[in-house]
Scaffold this active site. Structure first.
Site, PDB file in Angstrom:
ATOM      1  CG  HIS A  37     -18.631 -50.416 -23.145  1.00 43.63           C
ATOM      2  ND1 HIS A  37     -19.008 -50.861 -24.350  1.00 43.63           N
ATOM      3  CD2 HIS A  37     -20.267 -50.669 -22.501  1.00 43.63           C
ATOM      4  CE1 HIS A  37     -19.964 -50.932 -24.910  1.00 43.63           C
ATOM      5  NE2 HIS A  37     -20.336 -51.147 -23.797  1.00 43.63           N
ATOM      6  CG  ASP A 150     -28.383 -48.168 -23.174  1.00 46.14           C
ATOM      7  OD1 ASP A 150     -29.674 -48.122 -24.945  1.00 46.14           O
ATOM      8  OD2 ASP A 150     -27.607 -47.977 -23.030  1.00 46.14           O
ATOM      9  CD  GLN A 153     -30.264 -51.615 -20.185  1.00 46.37           C
ATOM     10  OE1 GLN A 153     -30.390 -52.045 -21.597  1.00 46.37           O
ATOM     11  NE2 GLN A 153     -29.180 -52.040 -20.477  1.00 46.37           N
TER      12      GLN A 153
HETATM   13  P1  AMP Z   1     -24.042 -52.727 -24.072  1.00 47.10           P
HETATM   14  O1  AMP Z   1     -22.846 -52.974 -23.949  1.00 47.10           O
HETATM   15  O2  AMP Z   1     -24.671 -51.608 -25.072  1.00 47.10           O
HETATM   16  O3  AMP Z   1     -25.258 -53.159 -23.422  1.00 47.10           O
HETATM   17  O4  AMP Z   1     -24.157 -51.669 -22.989  1.00 47.10           O
HETATM   18  C1  AMP Z   1     -23.349 -51.178 -21.657  1.00 47.10           C
HETATM   19  C2  AMP Z   1     -23.950 -50.511 -20.620  1.00 47.10           C
HETATM   20  O5  AMP Z   1     -22.114 -49.511 -20.986  1.00 47.10           O
HETATM   21  C3  AMP Z   1     -24.822 -49.807 -20.527  1.00 47.10           C
HETATM   22  O6  AMP Z   1     -25.772 -49.504 -18.914  1.00 47.10           O
HETATM   23  C4  AMP Z   1     -25.292 -49.059 -21.060  1.00 47.10           C
HETATM   24  O7  AMP Z   1     -26.303 -47.639 -21.453  1.00 47.10           O
HETATM   25  C5  AMP Z   1     -23.737 -47.997 -21.047  1.00 47.10           C
HETATM   26  N1  AMP Z   1     -23.270 -47.461 -21.939  1.00 47.10           N
HETATM   27  C6  AMP Z   1     -23.809 -48.087 -23.542  1.00 47.10           C
HETATM   28  N2  AMP Z   1     -23.204 -47.251 -24.559  1.00 47.10           N
HETATM   29  C7  AMP Z   1     -22.900 -45.735 -23.452  1.00 47.10           C
HETATM   30  C8  AMP Z   1     -21.993 -44.504 -23.503  1.00 47.10           C
HETATM   31  N3  AMP Z   1     -22.445 -43.999 -24.773  1.00 47.10           N
HETATM   32  N4  AMP Z   1     -22.326 -43.485 -22.716  1.00 47.10           N
HETATM   33  C9  AMP Z   1     -22.230 -44.269 -21.961  1.00 47.10           C
HETATM   34  N5  AMP Z   1     -22.920 -45.310 -21.189  1.00 47.10           N
HETATM   35  C10 AMP Z   1     -22.887 -46.342 -22.109  1.00 47.10           C
END
Ligand code: AMP
Length: 280
Positions: A37, A150, A153
């Site tokens: 994030h 993702d 997504q």
């Molecule tokens: P989430 O909180 O899992 O819904 O993720 C929120 C955003 O953070 C989404 O756009 C995810 O793709 C991104 N995200 C989650 N994990 C990672 C990661 N390890 N590397 C890069 N972006 C991430």
């Protein structure tokens, strides 16, 4: 940093920033903030955007037997982190603010959302898109930040943006990994050390896939077979899907086209469901 919990306040605060000449970037998250994030926040700040981060475990994207209730929630720590990182608006609404009783309008994408995670998680992308569009209307940002962690997504959102002519820029950041190679995820907190050890076989499989493609292999069958072989050594790891697909359509490919292809995997380690991928 302004902390906000209602949709009304969010819309007013975002409008005030826009009126003051700020370009806004929306970073939608489900909280339990981590380095992945953070990379999105820093990228947006580096590009000169004022960041609006939403911290909301979206119930609409979870199926009935999924982990909505136990999903990690660390809002106070998330807010402190965002404050330090120079986030302008931190939005952490209660569920009734985003989805009040009687909510009945949804956005669904019918093609890109269907394969891969769409097969086993029927509610996922309809829930993601609906929440995403609502945030977009409230904030009216110039850009939305998304992680390549993702990729489906990202592809589904890009398709919705294209189909509905939504005036927004989608900016993506590469997957952030821990030092041992595991892709950072809020769900990693569910893993015991021995489960994490099992999950690391996925990183080994991804590394081997990269090696194969760099060495000129273009056959998805060969790539999938090799990765499956590496993962088969782990008894507690069960593959949900493993595929070489086109990055935009998520459709299976007959041949790797470098720059357009993606190796994608979803798997269980015991009862923990994780995903990972490698752009090819
Ligand atoms: P989430 O909180 O899992 O819904 O993720 C929120 C955003 O953070 C989404 O756009 C995810 O793709 C991104 N995200 C989650 N994990 C990672 C990661 N390890 N590397 C890069 N972006 C991430």
């Amino acid at each position: 940093m302004q902390k906000i919990e209602t949709v009304q306040e969010l819309s007013v605060a975002a409008a005030a920033l826009r009126a003051a000449g700020q370009r806004l970037a929306l970073v939608p998250t489900m909280g339990a903030l981590h380095a992945g994030h953070l990379s999105l926040v820093r990228e947006a700040r580096g590009r000169g955007y004022a960041v609006v981060l939403s911290d909301f475990v979206n119930p609409v994207q979870f199926g009935p037997s999924e982990d909505f209730a136990k999903y990690p929630r660390t809002v106070a720590a998330d807010a402190a982190w965002c404050e330090k990182e120079g986030v302008a608006l931190f939005f952490s609404p209660p569920v009734e603010e985003m989805f009040p009783r009687g909510f009945s309008t949804y956005l669904a994408e019918d093609r890109v959302s269907k394969p891969l995670c769409g097969v086993s998680r029927l509610a996922l992308y309809r829930g993601v898109l609906t929440c995403w569009l609502k945030l977009l209307h409230l904030v009216q940002p110039a850009a939305v930040m998304m992680g390549e962690k993702d990729p489906q997504q990202v592809a589904v959102v890009r398709k919705a943006v294209l189909d509905l002519s939504i005036p927004i820029e989608i900016l993506t950041c590469p997957t952030v990994r821990d030092a041992d190679g595991l892709a950072v995820s809020a769900r990693n907190t569910y893993l015991t050390p021995s489960q994490r050890e099992e999950a690391l076989a996925v990183w080994r499989a991804l590394s081997r896939v990269k090696e194969m493609v760099d060495g000129g292999v273009r056959s998805p069958d060969r790539i999938v077979a090799e990765a499956t072989h590496i993962l088969a050594a782990k008894r507690r790891l069960r593959v949900i899907y493993i595929a070489v697909v086109h990055r935009d359509t998520m459709e299976a490919l007959r041949e790797v086209v470098p720059g357009q292809s993606l190796f994608a995997i979803a798997y269980w380690v015991d009862e923990v469901r994780l995903t990972d991928n490698l752009p090819l």
